[in-house]
Design a protein around this motif. Sequence first.
Motif, PDB file in Angstrom:
ATOM      1  N   LYS A  92       0.917  -1.174  -0.074  1.00 21.84           N
ATOM      2  CA  LYS A  92      -0.184   0.082   0.133  1.00 21.84           C
ATOM      3  C   LYS A  92       0.955   1.273  -0.033  1.00 21.84           C
ATOM      4  O   LYS A  92       1.998   1.062   0.539  1.00 21.84           O
ATOM      5  N   PRO A  93       0.256   2.272  -0.404  1.00 22.66           N
ATOM      6  CA  PRO A  93       1.058   3.522  -0.173  1.00 22.66           C
ATOM      7  C   PRO A  93       1.124   3.816   1.178  1.00 22.66           C
ATOM      8  O   PRO A  93       0.363   3.538   2.153  1.00 22.66           O
ATOM      9  N   PHE A  94       2.480   4.404   1.671  1.00 23.25           N
ATOM     10  CA  PHE A  94       2.827   4.724   3.006  1.00 23.25           C
ATOM     11  C   PHE A  94       1.623   5.350   3.814  1.00 23.25           C
ATOM     12  O   PHE A  94       1.241   5.017   4.967  1.00 23.25           O
ATOM     13  N   TYR A  95       0.841   6.301   3.156  1.00 26.96           N
ATOM     14  CA  TYR A  95      -0.125   7.167   4.168  1.00 26.96           C
ATOM     15  C   TYR A  95      -1.309   6.317   4.110  1.00 26.96           C
ATOM     16  O   TYR A  95      -2.179   6.521   5.038  1.00 26.96           O
ATOM     17  N   ARG A  96      -1.541   5.223   3.555  1.00 25.10           N
ATOM     18  CA  ARG A  96      -2.710   4.167   3.761  1.00 25.10           C
ATOM     19  C   ARG A  96      -2.413   2.965   5.029  1.00 25.10           C
ATOM     20  O   ARG A  96      -3.360   2.450   5.206  1.00 25.10           O
ATOM     21  N   VAL A  97      -1.155   3.013   5.231  1.00 24.39           N
ATOM     22  CA  VAL A  97      -0.613   2.090   6.343  1.00 24.39           C
ATOM     23  C   VAL A  97      -1.194   2.532   7.614  1.00 24.39           C
ATOM     24  O   VAL A  97      -1.083   3.561   7.946  1.00 24.39           O
ATOM     25  N   LEU A  98      -1.612   1.564   8.353  1.00 22.45           N
ATOM     26  CA  LEU A  98      -2.365   1.751   9.782  1.00 22.45           C
ATOM     27  C   LEU A  98      -1.541   2.668  10.613  1.00 22.45           C
ATOM     28  O   LEU A  98      -1.728   3.572  11.414  1.00 22.45           O
ATOM     29  N   TYR A  99      -0.362   1.984  10.874  1.00 20.45           N
ATOM     30  CA  TYR A  99       0.649   2.482  11.662  1.00 20.45           C
ATOM     31  C   TYR A  99       0.966   4.054  11.563  1.00 20.45           C
ATOM     32  O   TYR A  99       1.206   4.628  12.555  1.00 20.45           O
ATOM     33  N   VAL A 100       1.130   4.073  10.179  1.00 14.11           N
ATOM     34  CA  VAL A 100       1.589   5.497   9.882  1.00 14.11           C
ATOM     35  C   VAL A 100       0.329   6.374  10.473  1.00 14.11           C
ATOM     36  O   VAL A 100       0.490   7.723  10.623  1.00 14.11           O
ATOM     37  N   GLN A 101      -0.644   6.180   9.940  1.00  8.66           N
ATOM     38  CA  GLN A 101      -1.892   7.159  10.257  1.00  8.66           C
ATOM     39  C   GLN A 101      -2.126   7.200  11.541  1.00  8.66           C
ATOM     40  O   GLN A 101      -2.249   8.398  12.119  1.00  8.66           O
ATOM     41  N   VAL A 102      -2.013   6.133  12.585  1.00  2.08           N
ATOM     42  CA  VAL A 102      -1.881   6.289  14.091  1.00  2.08           C
ATOM     43  C   VAL A 102      -0.812   7.113  14.642  1.00  2.08           C
ATOM     44  O   VAL A 102      -1.160   7.872  15.510  1.00  2.08           O
ATOM     45  N   LEU A 103       0.219   6.991  14.238  1.00  3.41           N
ATOM     46  CA  LEU A 103       1.353   7.777  14.621  1.00  3.41           C
ATOM     47  C   LEU A 103       1.300   9.319  14.286  1.00  3.41           C
ATOM     48  O   LEU A 103       1.375  10.217  15.107  1.00  3.41           O
ATOM     49  N   ALA A 104       0.736   9.645  13.143  1.00  5.57           N
ATOM     50  CA  ALA A 104       0.509  11.023  12.821  1.00  5.57           C
ATOM     51  C   ALA A 104      -0.669  11.421  13.419  1.00  5.57           C
ATOM     52  O   ALA A 104      -0.548  12.621  13.953  1.00  5.57           O
ATOM     53  N   ALA A 105      -1.692  10.450  13.925  1.00  7.81           N
ATOM     54  CA  ALA A 105      -2.968  10.926  14.791  1.00  7.81           C
ATOM     55  C   ALA A 105      -2.326  11.596  16.247  1.00  7.81           C
ATOM     56  O   ALA A 105      -2.780  12.413  16.686  1.00  7.81           O
ATOM     57  N   ILE A 106      -1.561  10.280  16.616  1.00  6.81           N
ATOM     58  CA  ILE A 106      -0.982  10.737  18.018  1.00  6.81           C
ATOM     59  C   ILE A 106      -0.234  12.304  18.114  1.00  6.81           C
ATOM     60  O   ILE A 106      -0.372  12.760  18.907  1.00  6.81           O
ATOM     61  N   VAL A 107       0.785  12.346  17.030  1.00 11.66           N
ATOM     62  CA  VAL A 107       1.521  13.552  17.160  1.00 11.66           C
ATOM     63  C   VAL A 107       0.403  14.849  16.944  1.00 11.66           C
ATOM     64  O   VAL A 107       0.475  15.683  17.608  1.00 11.66           O
ATOM     65  N   LEU A 108      -0.571  14.760  16.041  1.00 10.19           N
ATOM     66  CA  LEU A 108      -1.604  15.935  15.814  1.00 10.19           C
ATOM     67  C   LEU A 108      -2.355  16.043  17.314  1.00 10.19           C
ATOM     68  O   LEU A 108      -2.520  17.205  17.522  1.00 10.19           O
ATOM     69  N   GLY A 109      -2.539  14.890  17.733  1.00  6.33           N
ATOM     70  CA  GLY A 109      -3.190  14.942  19.018  1.00  6.33           C
ATOM     71  C   GLY A 109      -2.541  15.761  20.301  1.00  6.33           C
ATOM     72  O   GLY A 109      -3.169  16.446  20.829  1.00  6.33           O
ATOM     73  N   ILE A 110      -1.378  15.544  20.096  1.00  2.00           N
ATOM     74  CA  ILE A 110      -0.196  16.183  21.164  1.00  2.00           C
ATOM     75  C   ILE A 110      -0.279  17.821  20.741  1.00  2.00           C
ATOM     76  O   ILE A 110      -0.335  18.297  21.684  1.00  2.00           O
ATOM     77  N   ILE A 111      -0.216  18.174  19.630  1.00  3.92           N
ATOM     78  CA  ILE A 111      -0.138  19.262  19.041  1.00  3.92           C
ATOM     79  C   ILE A 111      -1.427  20.006  19.396  1.00  3.92           C
ATOM     80  O   ILE A 111      -1.197  21.395  19.967  1.00  3.92           O
ATOM     81  N   VAL A 112      -2.509  19.682  19.274  1.00  2.00           N
ATOM     82  CA  VAL A 112      -3.973  20.058  19.343  1.00  2.00           C
ATOM     83  C   VAL A 112      -3.999  20.248  20.984  1.00  2.00           C
ATOM     84  O   VAL A 112      -4.309  21.352  21.674  1.00  2.00           O
ATOM     85  N   GLY A 113      -3.666  19.308  21.878  1.00  2.00           N
ATOM     86  CA  GLY A 113      -3.762  19.480  23.188  1.00  2.00           C
ATOM     87  C   GLY A 113      -2.854  20.474  23.850  1.00  2.00           C
ATOM     88  O   GLY A 113      -3.059  20.929  24.790  1.00  2.00           O
ATOM     89  N   TRP A 114      -1.715  20.684  23.303  1.00  2.00           N
ATOM     90  CA  TRP A 114      -0.536  21.536  23.816  1.00  2.00           C
ATOM     91  C   TRP A 114      -1.071  22.974  23.569  1.00  2.00           C
ATOM     92  O   TRP A 114      -1.208  23.951  24.089  1.00  2.00           O
ATOM     93  N   VAL A 115      -1.381  23.253  22.048  1.00  2.00           N
ATOM     94  CA  VAL A 115      -1.505  24.452  21.504  1.00  2.00           C
ATOM     95  C   VAL A 115      -3.083  25.116  21.962  1.00  2.00           C
ATOM     96  O   VAL A 115      -3.145  26.193  22.267  1.00  2.00           O
ATOM     97  N   SER A 116      -3.915  24.259  22.047  1.00  7.40           N
ATOM     98  CA  SER A 116      -5.358  24.503  22.449  1.00  7.40           C
ATOM     99  C   SER A 116      -6.050  23.887  23.612  1.00  7.40           C
ATOM    100  O   SER A 116      -6.731  22.776  23.016  1.00  7.40           O
TER     101      SER A 116
END
Length: 448
Positions: free
Chosen positions: A18-42
Amino acid sequence: MSGATSATVDKKAVTQKKPFYRVLYVQVLAAIVLGIIVGWVSPELGKNEWIKAMGDGFVKLIKMVIAPIIFCTVVSGIAHISEVKKVGRVAIKALIYFEIVSTLALALGLIVGNVVQPGAGFQGQSNAAAVAGYAKQASEMRSIDFVLHVIPDTVVGAFAQGEILQVLLFAILFGFALLMGLGERAHTVRAFIDDVAHAMFGVISIIVKAAPIGAFGAMAYTIGRYGPQALGNLAGLIATFYVTALLFVFVVLGLIARFAGFSIFKFLRYLKDELLIVLGTSSSESALPQMMEKLERLGCSKPVVGLVVPTGYSFNLDGTNIYMTLATLFIAQAMNVQLSFGEQLTILVVAMLTSKGASGITGAGFITLAGTLAAVRPELLPGMAIVLGIDKFMSECRALTNLCGNGVACVVVAWWEGELDREKLRVGLDRDIDPTDFETAVAEGRGI
């Protein structure tokens, strides 16, 4: 010829990456990083109830199917065994392994706590009222209550309330009923249960596609609610616990895996999707169904997976064991209470028992800590408030270590019992499998 061509095409389709952006662990890792940013900034946005609901909702979706999957897997596993005594042999080997490795985890926590002494010279505030509820629950935990609780009032109630130990008991009895003789009817029932299990794993493959949403919501709420500064005051204990858990996984479990003939690094890579889901949701249960599926695909026999993994979630809590002994020493050091060598051995024995009694209870790690302190040195109970604020940040590590420990346990017991397909193990550890790709599993002809 056309059949061979079709099979070749199907095989290419299965093995196509699969393309890397459709692989589950890549999506989960990106979501965790985004969640940290959202929780920190706002933080206000992170604490929003709808954000929190994303994480809670995903965990509830997984828990929704755990009971039927456990039932089908255990029943099918027992029903496919030709000898009744083989079930008991697998169970005894699993329990022996659990007790040995759990003792090593408890001992490692004691050793690191004595060497590092993370609580020495601690100056902090105590909030005894906040911990009163946990202490009350711990004081009510009795061995006889735990044993009686394993027996459900009704079978339907066990499934409705998601009581895994109760479902496990009924599944074992049901499996033995099929094994010990219903003639042709047993084969019909067994085939039906196999089909239901196959369908349930299909449901799981759909649900885990929502894992990035759950991981984002859980991480954004955690950082928004507690703030990154919450890690500051007790960073020493958190760091010590994480390092100790890593030592346990890579040294203790690594040596066990090496003895059994596989690499712990390849094994963790194989389970990376499940590990990231647990990291994002702070719940080891969120990865239970797909981990059982992947262990069977790795070459562990169905009976071993069906018996060892669910039992391990109650009797093989390595991360919780490390936490209990390490946190006990931290609290004693913070309160300037000296624990003798004999008292520390008593802690080890008591913790071995209390860790079994809190299975399935919310906040089990904290409650078992209260039970251990109450049994050994009750005057340390108020000190639990010291670690209450950061317990959330250690729960992820507990869950991750528990998951790793149970995965290794299943492979080792399968190897010990002669129920491990070495070729499947070798091929599986060298492959990259996405648990959301149920179509691939069907194309491979994998049974449940």
